[in-house]
Motif scaffolding. Structure first.
Motif, PDB file in Angstrom:
ATOM      1  N   GLU A  90      -0.072   3.517   4.440  1.00  0.00           N
ATOM      2  CA  GLU A  90      -0.346   2.117   4.108  1.00  0.00           C
ATOM      3  C   GLU A  90      -1.218   1.972   2.861  1.00  0.00           C
ATOM      4  O   GLU A  90      -0.968   1.100   2.019  1.00  0.00           O
ATOM      5  CB  GLU A  90      -1.035   1.443   5.308  1.00  0.00           C
ATOM      6  CG  GLU A  90      -1.144  -0.056   5.166  1.00  0.00           C
ATOM      7  CD  GLU A  90      -1.680  -0.693   6.432  1.00  0.00           C
ATOM      8  OE1 GLU A  90      -2.530  -1.604   6.287  1.00  0.00           O
ATOM      9  OE2 GLU A  90      -1.254  -0.316   7.528  1.00  0.00           O
ATOM     10  N   ASN A  91      -2.210   2.854   2.695  1.00  0.00           N
ATOM     11  CA  ASN A  91      -3.090   2.721   1.527  1.00  0.00           C
ATOM     12  C   ASN A  91      -2.366   3.098   0.230  1.00  0.00           C
ATOM     13  O   ASN A  91      -2.724   2.613  -0.838  1.00  0.00           O
ATOM     14  CB  ASN A  91      -4.401   3.494   1.701  1.00  0.00           C
ATOM     15  CG  ASN A  91      -4.215   4.869   2.256  1.00  0.00           C
ATOM     16  OD1 ASN A  91      -3.107   5.373   2.351  1.00  0.00           O
ATOM     17  ND2 ASN A  91      -5.303   5.493   2.639  1.00  0.00           N
ATOM     18  N   ILE A  92      -1.344   3.931   0.300  1.00  0.00           N
ATOM     19  CA  ILE A  92      -0.546   4.224  -0.899  1.00  0.00           C
ATOM     20  C   ILE A  92       0.317   3.018  -1.241  1.00  0.00           C
ATOM     21  O   ILE A  92       0.444   2.649  -2.414  1.00  0.00           O
ATOM     22  CB  ILE A  92       0.289   5.510  -0.711  1.00  0.00           C
ATOM     23  CG1 ILE A  92      -0.656   6.720  -0.620  1.00  0.00           C
ATOM     24  CG2 ILE A  92       1.293   5.686  -1.853  1.00  0.00           C
ATOM     25  CD1 ILE A  92       0.031   8.033  -0.311  1.00  0.00           C
ATOM     26  N   PHE A  93       0.890   2.375  -0.222  1.00  0.00           N
ATOM     27  CA  PHE A  93       1.648   1.147  -0.467  1.00  0.00           C
ATOM     28  C   PHE A  93       0.754   0.068  -1.081  1.00  0.00           C
ATOM     29  O   PHE A  93       1.174  -0.658  -1.985  1.00  0.00           O
ATOM     30  CB  PHE A  93       2.295   0.619   0.815  1.00  0.00           C
ATOM     31  CG  PHE A  93       3.634   1.200   1.099  1.00  0.00           C
ATOM     32  CD1 PHE A  93       4.688   1.043   0.202  1.00  0.00           C
ATOM     33  CD2 PHE A  93       3.865   1.900   2.258  1.00  0.00           C
ATOM     34  CE1 PHE A  93       5.928   1.579   0.467  1.00  0.00           C
ATOM     35  CE2 PHE A  93       5.106   2.442   2.534  1.00  0.00           C
ATOM     36  CZ  PHE A  93       6.145   2.285   1.635  1.00  0.00           C
ATOM     37  N   ALA A  94      -0.481  -0.041  -0.609  1.00  0.00           N
ATOM     38  CA  ALA A  94      -1.416  -1.027  -1.170  1.00  0.00           C
ATOM     39  C   ALA A  94      -1.683  -0.732  -2.638  1.00  0.00           C
ATOM     40  O   ALA A  94      -1.739  -1.641  -3.473  1.00  0.00           O
ATOM     41  CB  ALA A  94      -2.720  -1.038  -0.372  1.00  0.00           C
ATOM     42  N   PHE A  95      -1.839   0.544  -2.972  1.00  0.00           N
ATOM     43  CA  PHE A  95      -2.053   0.943  -4.363  1.00  0.00           C
ATOM     44  C   PHE A  95      -0.846   0.559  -5.218  1.00  0.00           C
ATOM     45  O   PHE A  95      -0.994  -0.014  -6.293  1.00  0.00           O
ATOM     46  CB  PHE A  95      -2.296   2.454  -4.438  1.00  0.00           C
ATOM     47  CG  PHE A  95      -2.525   2.954  -5.835  1.00  0.00           C
ATOM     48  CD1 PHE A  95      -3.805   3.052  -6.339  1.00  0.00           C
ATOM     49  CD2 PHE A  95      -1.460   3.309  -6.652  1.00  0.00           C
ATOM     50  CE1 PHE A  95      -4.021   3.512  -7.632  1.00  0.00           C
ATOM     51  CE2 PHE A  95      -1.661   3.768  -7.946  1.00  0.00           C
ATOM     52  CZ  PHE A  95      -2.950   3.869  -8.439  1.00  0.00           C
ATOM     53  N   ILE A  96       0.361   0.869  -4.749  1.00  0.00           N
ATOM     54  CA  ILE A  96       1.583   0.559  -5.500  1.00  0.00           C
ATOM     55  C   ILE A  96       1.735  -0.954  -5.670  1.00  0.00           C
ATOM     56  O   ILE A  96       2.073  -1.426  -6.760  1.00  0.00           O
ATOM     57  CB  ILE A  96       2.816   1.172  -4.812  1.00  0.00           C
ATOM     58  CG1 ILE A  96       2.736   2.705  -4.877  1.00  0.00           C
ATOM     59  CG2 ILE A  96       4.110   0.676  -5.447  1.00  0.00           C
ATOM     60  CD1 ILE A  96       3.738   3.416  -3.987  1.00  0.00           C
ATOM     61  N   ALA A  97       1.474  -1.710  -4.606  1.00  0.00           N
ATOM     62  CA  ALA A  97       1.553  -3.167  -4.691  1.00  0.00           C
ATOM     63  C   ALA A  97       0.573  -3.703  -5.723  1.00  0.00           C
ATOM     64  O   ALA A  97       0.908  -4.594  -6.515  1.00  0.00           O
ATOM     65  CB  ALA A  97       1.298  -3.796  -3.325  1.00  0.00           C
ATOM     66  N   SER A  98      -0.626  -3.162  -5.736  1.00  0.00           N
ATOM     67  CA  SER A  98      -1.631  -3.573  -6.716  1.00  0.00           C
ATOM     68  C   SER A  98      -1.171  -3.227  -8.130  1.00  0.00           C
ATOM     69  O   SER A  98      -1.307  -4.027  -9.054  1.00  0.00           O
ATOM     70  CB  SER A  98      -2.962  -2.890  -6.401  1.00  0.00           C
ATOM     71  OG  SER A  98      -3.937  -3.227  -7.348  1.00  0.00           O
ATOM     72  N   LEU A  99      -0.627  -2.044  -8.297  1.00  0.00           N
ATOM     73  CA  LEU A  99      -0.124  -1.600  -9.597  1.00  0.00           C
ATOM     74  C   LEU A  99       0.957  -2.548 -10.124  1.00  0.00           C
ATOM     75  O   LEU A  99       0.946  -2.925 -11.295  1.00  0.00           O
ATOM     76  CB  LEU A  99       0.443  -0.182  -9.461  1.00  0.00           C
ATOM     77  CG  LEU A  99       1.089   0.436 -10.690  1.00  0.00           C
ATOM     78  CD1 LEU A  99       0.011   0.950 -11.630  1.00  0.00           C
ATOM     79  CD2 LEU A  99       2.005   1.572 -10.288  1.00  0.00           C
TER      80      LEU A  99
ATOM     81  N   ARG B 164       8.620   6.497   1.959  1.00  0.00           N
ATOM     82  CA  ARG B 164       7.789   6.241   3.134  1.00  0.00           C
ATOM     83  C   ARG B 164       6.425   6.864   2.884  1.00  0.00           C
ATOM     84  O   ARG B 164       6.292   8.081   2.813  1.00  0.00           O
ATOM     85  CB  ARG B 164       8.435   6.809   4.397  1.00  0.00           C
ATOM     86  CG  ARG B 164       9.717   6.062   4.763  1.00  0.00           C
ATOM     87  CD  ARG B 164      10.383   6.651   5.986  1.00  0.00           C
ATOM     88  NE  ARG B 164      10.925   7.958   5.610  1.00  0.00           N
ATOM     89  CZ  ARG B 164      11.101   8.967   6.439  1.00  0.00           C
ATOM     90  NH1 ARG B 164      10.793   8.849   7.702  1.00  0.00           N
ATOM     91  NH2 ARG B 164      11.598  10.118   6.016  1.00  0.00           N
ATOM     92  N   TYR B 165       5.428   5.986   2.727  1.00  0.00           N
ATOM     93  CA  TYR B 165       4.071   6.420   2.398  1.00  0.00           C
ATOM     94  C   TYR B 165       3.085   5.812   3.381  1.00  0.00           C
ATOM     95  O   TYR B 165       3.397   4.874   4.108  1.00  0.00           O
ATOM     96  CB  TYR B 165       3.679   5.962   0.983  1.00  0.00           C
ATOM     97  CG  TYR B 165       4.630   6.404  -0.096  1.00  0.00           C
ATOM     98  CD1 TYR B 165       4.611   7.709  -0.574  1.00  0.00           C
ATOM     99  CD2 TYR B 165       5.555   5.523  -0.644  1.00  0.00           C
ATOM    100  CE1 TYR B 165       5.476   8.135  -1.567  1.00  0.00           C
ATOM    101  CE2 TYR B 165       6.425   5.934  -1.644  1.00  0.00           C
ATOM    102  CZ  TYR B 165       6.386   7.236  -2.092  1.00  0.00           C
ATOM    103  OH  TYR B 165       7.251   7.645  -3.071  1.00  0.00           O
TER     104      TYR B 165
END
Length: 190
Positions: free
Chosen positions: A135-144, A132-133
């Motif tokens: 939203e901007n960390i999830f966006a980073f992971i999705a981009s990665l 559980r992070y």
């Protein structure tokens, strides 16, 4: 979910380099303490404990102990080392990542060292270890995962702006998570 094929396509060290290039020495205690002797001492201890953690993760030995030694080190409502562990876990615990099995060791360490940090930070670590992070960390992971060749400074800036130095400490942990991912068999593109 990160497939084995996608894991090997991600230029882990390029991501690490891009993240670290976005961090300045005055933004995280991991990169120095400036002129303040107190901050310099904390910075030195952070780097020492970081090296112990890296060695533990690379050798798959004493991981719980190494994580325990990190918890609570630093200043603020969420100490620097805790934010660092949030960032590192965001990378290493991606479902399908070869290091995701280490999650139990981090959870065990938090159970042992919870009293060494603030209640806010312990809750933040617990959430991070449970995927559980923000939203901007999830966006980073999705981009990665989905666009590994499209390094987004916008995603990095979104994390960098979390809290006083929390985001920068998280990014430092994410950079180390990317470097460790390379040791778990990830791709390298200079």
């Amino acid at each position: 979910m990160l497939s084995a094929e996608r894991f090997h396509q991600i230029p882990w060290l390029k991501w690490r380099d891009t993240i670290t290039q976005q961090l300045n020495t005055h933004e995280t205690l991991f990169l120095g303490g400036g002129d303040n002797p107190f901050y310099q001492a904390i910075s030195e201890q952070l780097q020492c404990n970081r090296k112990i953690l890296f060695k533990a993760l690379l050798n798959n030995l004493n991981i719980t102990f190494a994580v325990t030694q990190m918890i609570g080190l630093g200043i603020g409502l969420t100490p620097s080392s805790d934010d660092y562990l949030v960032g590192m876990s965001a990378i290493l615990f991606i479902p399908g990542h070869p290091a995701a099995h280490l999650r139990d060791e981090f959870i065990s360490a938090l159970a042992s060292a919870r009293k060494n940090t603030t209640s806010l930070s312990a809750t933040t670590l617990e959430a991070a270890f449970d995927y559980r992070y923000r939203e901007n960390i999830f966006a980073f992971i999705a981009s990665l995962i989905n666009e590994p060749w499209q390094l987004s400074e916008k995603n990095i800036a979104g994390i960098k702006n979390i809290g006083s130095s929390s985001g920068c400490d998280m990014l430092y942990g994410m950079a180390d998570g990317c470097a460790l991912s390379r040791t778990y068999g990830g791709n390298y593109v200079s």
